[in-house]
Write a protein that holds these residues in place. Structure first.
Motif, PDB file in Angstrom:
ATOM      1  N   GLY A   1      -4.998  -6.710   5.529  1.00  0.00           N
ATOM      2  CA  GLY A   1      -6.284  -6.122   5.166  1.00  0.00           C
ATOM      3  C   GLY A   1      -7.134  -5.805   6.380  1.00  0.00           C
ATOM      4  O   GLY A   1      -8.350  -5.698   6.282  1.00  0.00           O
ATOM      5  N   GLU A   2      -6.496  -5.636   7.529  1.00  0.00           N
ATOM      6  CA  GLU A   2      -7.210  -5.388   8.783  1.00  0.00           C
ATOM      7  C   GLU A   2      -7.066  -3.954   9.276  1.00  0.00           C
ATOM      8  O   GLU A   2      -7.499  -3.637  10.376  1.00  0.00           O
ATOM      9  CB  GLU A   2      -6.687  -6.338   9.875  1.00  0.00           C
ATOM     10  N   GLY A   3      -6.407  -3.106   8.505  1.00  0.00           N
ATOM     11  CA  GLY A   3      -6.204  -1.734   8.935  1.00  0.00           C
ATOM     12  C   GLY A   3      -5.780  -0.853   7.784  1.00  0.00           C
ATOM     13  O   GLY A   3      -5.587  -1.316   6.661  1.00  0.00           O
ATOM     14  N   LYS A   4      -5.627   0.420   8.100  1.00  0.00           N
ATOM     15  CA  LYS A   4      -5.196   1.393   7.093  1.00  0.00           C
ATOM     16  C   LYS A   4      -3.741   1.137   6.715  1.00  0.00           C
ATOM     17  O   LYS A   4      -2.976   0.589   7.497  1.00  0.00           O
ATOM     18  CB  LYS A   4      -5.327   2.809   7.638  1.00  0.00           C
ATOM     19  N   CYS A   5      -3.398   1.581   5.511  1.00  0.00           N
ATOM     20  CA  CYS A   5      -2.036   1.410   5.008  1.00  0.00           C
ATOM     21  C   CYS A   5      -1.359   2.756   4.806  1.00  0.00           C
ATOM     22  O   CYS A   5      -1.949   3.669   4.237  1.00  0.00           O
ATOM     23  CB  CYS A   5      -2.042   0.668   3.675  1.00  0.00           C
ATOM     24  N   THR A   6      -0.125   2.849   5.236  1.00  0.00           N
ATOM     25  CA  THR A   6       0.724   3.982   4.908  1.00  0.00           C
ATOM     26  C   THR A   6       1.221   3.764   3.477  1.00  0.00           C
ATOM     27  O   THR A   6       1.105   2.643   2.948  1.00  0.00           O
ATOM     28  CB  THR A   6       1.928   4.045   5.854  1.00  0.00           C
ATOM     29  N   PRO A   7       1.811   4.770   2.847  1.00  0.00           N
ATOM     30  CA  PRO A   7       2.361   4.529   1.501  1.00  0.00           C
ATOM     31  C   PRO A   7       3.356   3.358   1.447  1.00  0.00           C
ATOM     32  O   PRO A   7       3.253   2.509   0.551  1.00  0.00           O
ATOM     33  CB  PRO A   7       3.004   5.868   1.137  1.00  0.00           C
ATOM     34  N   PRO A   8       4.300   3.228   2.410  1.00  0.00           N
ATOM     35  CA  PRO A   8       5.178   2.047   2.347  1.00  0.00           C
ATOM     36  C   PRO A   8       4.405   0.745   2.544  1.00  0.00           C
ATOM     37  O   PRO A   8       4.715  -0.269   1.920  1.00  0.00           O
ATOM     38  CB  PRO A   8       6.177   2.255   3.487  1.00  0.00           C
ATOM     39  N   GLY A   9       3.384   0.777   3.385  1.00  0.00           N
ATOM     40  CA  GLY A   9       2.555  -0.410   3.603  1.00  0.00           C
ATOM     41  C   GLY A   9       1.810  -0.817   2.344  1.00  0.00           C
ATOM     42  O   GLY A   9       1.724  -2.000   2.011  1.00  0.00           O
ATOM     43  N   LYS A  10       1.269   0.169   1.628  1.00  0.00           N
ATOM     44  CA  LYS A  10       0.580  -0.109   0.366  1.00  0.00           C
ATOM     45  C   LYS A  10       1.525  -0.745  -0.642  1.00  0.00           C
ATOM     46  O   LYS A  10       1.168  -1.683  -1.354  1.00  0.00           O
ATOM     47  CB  LYS A  10       0.004   1.181  -0.223  1.00  0.00           C
ATOM     48  N   GLU A  11       2.735  -0.207  -0.709  1.00  0.00           N
ATOM     49  CA  GLU A  11       3.734  -0.742  -1.641  1.00  0.00           C
ATOM     50  C   GLU A  11       4.061  -2.189  -1.284  1.00  0.00           C
ATOM     51  O   GLU A  11       4.115  -3.066  -2.156  1.00  0.00           O
ATOM     52  CB  GLU A  11       4.996   0.125  -1.605  1.00  0.00           C
ATOM     53  N   LEU A  12       4.283  -2.452  -0.021  1.00  0.00           N
ATOM     54  CA  LEU A  12       4.570  -3.810   0.445  1.00  0.00           C
ATOM     55  C   LEU A  12       3.419  -4.741   0.119  1.00  0.00           C
ATOM     56  O   LEU A  12       3.619  -5.823  -0.439  1.00  0.00           O
ATOM     57  CB  LEU A  12       4.843  -3.788   1.950  1.00  0.00           C
ATOM     58  N   LYS A  13       2.219  -4.317   0.451  1.00  0.00           N
ATOM     59  CA  LYS A  13       1.035  -5.147   0.231  1.00  0.00           C
ATOM     60  C   LYS A  13       0.852  -5.480  -1.251  1.00  0.00           C
ATOM     61  O   LYS A  13       0.459  -6.596  -1.594  1.00  0.00           O
ATOM     62  CB  LYS A  13      -0.198  -4.423   0.773  1.00  0.00           C
TER      63      LYS A  13
END
Length: 126
Positions: free
Chosen positions: A52-64
């Motif tokens: 939660g410290e930076g922007k998320c790419t689509p794969p990052g959002k999915e992981l999160k």
């Protein structure tokens, strides 16, 4: 017009037959985990995203969106590639990115109930 109605009914039947999604999407399974782990410029944005410290790419959002559940269920909904990748990433974080591993465990498993198993299995003793 009858053809359109028929097509809609077939589509609805197919969706009803498929039922709810039983696992996580495999759309990102082709990401080269070794490349990400070997390049901090690629790795850090993923870490910042899930923390939660930076922007998320689509794969990052999915992981999160699935990281807590995946830890708690030992990746029960993961594809085989996701299970392998998860263990590889966790091992890398435990052994090479302890600061981030500690932040992740504090956020997603503050009691250590789920992550201690991984630490015991994947920590490399030097």
């Amino acid at each position: 017009m009858k053809l359109v109605i028929f097509a809609c009914l077939v589509a609805l039947a197919a969706v009803a037959h498929a039922g709810p999604q039983r696992g996580y999407t495999d759309v990102y399974d082709s990401i080269d985990i070794n490349e990400v782990l070997g390049n901090r410029r690629l790795l850090l944005p993923y870490l910042h995203c899930v923390l939660g410290e930076g922007k998320c790419t689509p794969p990052g959002k999915e992981l999160k969106s699935h990281i807590k559940e995946a830890l708690e269920t030992q990746c029960a909904k993961c594809t085989p590639a996701q299970r392998t990748g998860t263990r590889k990433v966790i091992a890398h974080l435990i052994n090479h990115e302890a600061e981030y591993w500690n932040k992740l465990t504090a956020k997603y498993d503050p009691t250590g109930q789920f992550t201690k198993k991984y630490e015991n299995e994947l920590r490399v003793i030097a």
